[in-house]
Write an enzyme that holds these catalytic residues in place. Sequence first.
Site, PDB file in Angstrom:
ATOM      1  N   LYS A  74      34.239  46.661  30.596  1.00 58.23           N
ATOM      2  CA  LYS A  74      34.551  47.723  31.701  1.00 58.23           C
ATOM      3  C   LYS A  74      35.918  48.235  31.766  1.00 58.23           C
ATOM      4  CE  LYS A  74      30.178  47.131  32.875  1.00 58.23           C
ATOM      5  NZ  LYS A  74      29.791  46.071  33.469  1.00 58.23           N
TER       6      LYS A  74
HETATM    7  C1  LIG Z   1      28.298  45.558  34.154  1.00 61.08           C
HETATM    8  C2  LIG Z   1      27.209  45.758  34.921  1.00 61.08           C
HETATM    9  C3  LIG Z   1      26.892  44.917  35.959  1.00 61.08           C
HETATM   10  C4  LIG Z   1      27.169  43.514  36.174  1.00 61.08           C
HETATM   11  O1  LIG Z   1      28.435  43.124  36.046  1.00 61.08           O
HETATM   12  P1  LIG Z   1      28.852  41.625  35.494  1.00 61.08           P
HETATM   13  O2  LIG Z   1      30.308  41.633  36.165  1.00 61.08           O
HETATM   14  O3  LIG Z   1      28.926  41.676  34.007  1.00 61.08           O
HETATM   15  O4  LIG Z   1      28.045  40.811  36.261  1.00 61.08           O
HETATM   16  C5  LIG Z   1      26.209  45.457  37.002  1.00 61.08           C
HETATM   17  N1  LIG Z   1      25.630  46.717  36.872  1.00 61.08           N
HETATM   18  C6  LIG Z   1      25.894  47.544  35.741  1.00 61.08           C
HETATM   19  C7  LIG Z   1      25.396  49.120  35.793  1.00 61.08           C
HETATM   20  C8  LIG Z   1      26.718  47.098  34.716  1.00 61.08           C
HETATM   21  O5  LIG Z   1      27.294  47.907  33.786  1.00 61.08           O
END
Ligand SMILES: *Cc1c(COP(=O)(O)O)cnc(C)c1O
Length: 395
Positions: A189
């Site tokens: 991210k």
């Molecule tokens: C990455 C992601 C999540 C979950 O995040 P984590 O930190 O990996 O648990 C939830 N929703 C979306 C759209 C994501 O891209």
Amino acid sequence: MPYGRQSIDQADIDAVVAVLESDWLTTGPAVDRFEEAAREVTGARHALACSNGTAGLHLATLALELGSGDALIVPTLTFLATANCARYVGAEVIFADVDPETALIEPHHLEEALARAGDLRPVAVAPVHFGGQVADLQGLSAVARTSGLHVMEDACHALGGTYTHDGKQVRVGACADSDLAVFSLHPVKTATMAEGGIVTTNDDRLAERVARLRTHGTIREPSGWSDRDQGFTDGMANAWYYEMPEVGLNYRASDLHCALGATQLSRLNHFVTRRAELVAAYDAALAPFSPAIRPVGRRPDQMPGWHLFIALIDFEALGTTRAAVMAALREEGIGTQVHYLPVHRQPYYRDRYGSLDLPGADAFYERCLSLPLFPGMEDDDVRRVVEALTRACGL
Ligand SMILES: *Cc1c(COP(=O)(O)O)cnc(C)c1O
């Protein structure tokens, strides 16, 4: 070259080492510092750190009191966690379709999903800011208001972006059009804590519930206690006492993670700007290959915090397959990814809700390919990726 990757610098390393040398590895001052930084970058009244984005989504469904017989409306083109967080609390998922060019849920998709609710009670909608572009939050919240729905944004892709609200630019996570917003700081991210998440809200009551639920459902503040006999001696709060009015979880983020998160957030503007430059470079480099290869469709009036660069590719017209193109790129050391198989097509959900007809999501899924996008890329990397991609497509 992977499709996404963290940027770690010496300040990040120093911040984590400083925590290791301090008294507090968790529940310490780095958590407060990170939450302060998260309030600053989002503009929300409350920002609560948690162990990851999935935990944040779970806390949101708990705080909004979704349960059995209730439904969460979720665009089917998303990561699994957006839907799963309804199932964790016993609620059902109503999958909504998305725009075939942007993969974003539009107000008419929300209305159409509501019309399919049957005996379920729709309680909330979870718009996903796919790839970093912000869904039409004003339009969606207008439909939500007339239907009595809460809005919980899955903003996991969109940290650092802004969009237009009543003619003004507002930050994603400011909750100008929602009850809550949830971010992920996973390494792919825009900013990372290794594992980490943020829940933002302007609602004091929801913030208190999220804070309580992320630490076993307990209240440490004597002003929040209801049992005076157990909590107090001669009118003074008992030092050992904490009260559990409801069951919660341990979804805290440690000081190590929060220290990393805080230094990362201090560079958020740089990350967002660099990602936008790379997206502009991709747009220019791909322009000659339209319509066979096109960048994802754009929504107006916003400055996305781009998480993904997605090309929409007509593999059939090009006489190839996505699997072959991905394999050819891998041969050249270029990682790509597919975001995502529509969640309603996962065996678990297909068994639960049957086969659904969501043609916008299917059309997006058939053509999408996520190309490398991360701040450490050079301008020349974009040219290299596009050359390899067009070669792999026989162009
Ligand atoms: C990455 C992601 C999540 C979950 O995040 P984590 O930190 O990996 O648990 C939830 N929703 C979306 C759209 C994501 O891209």
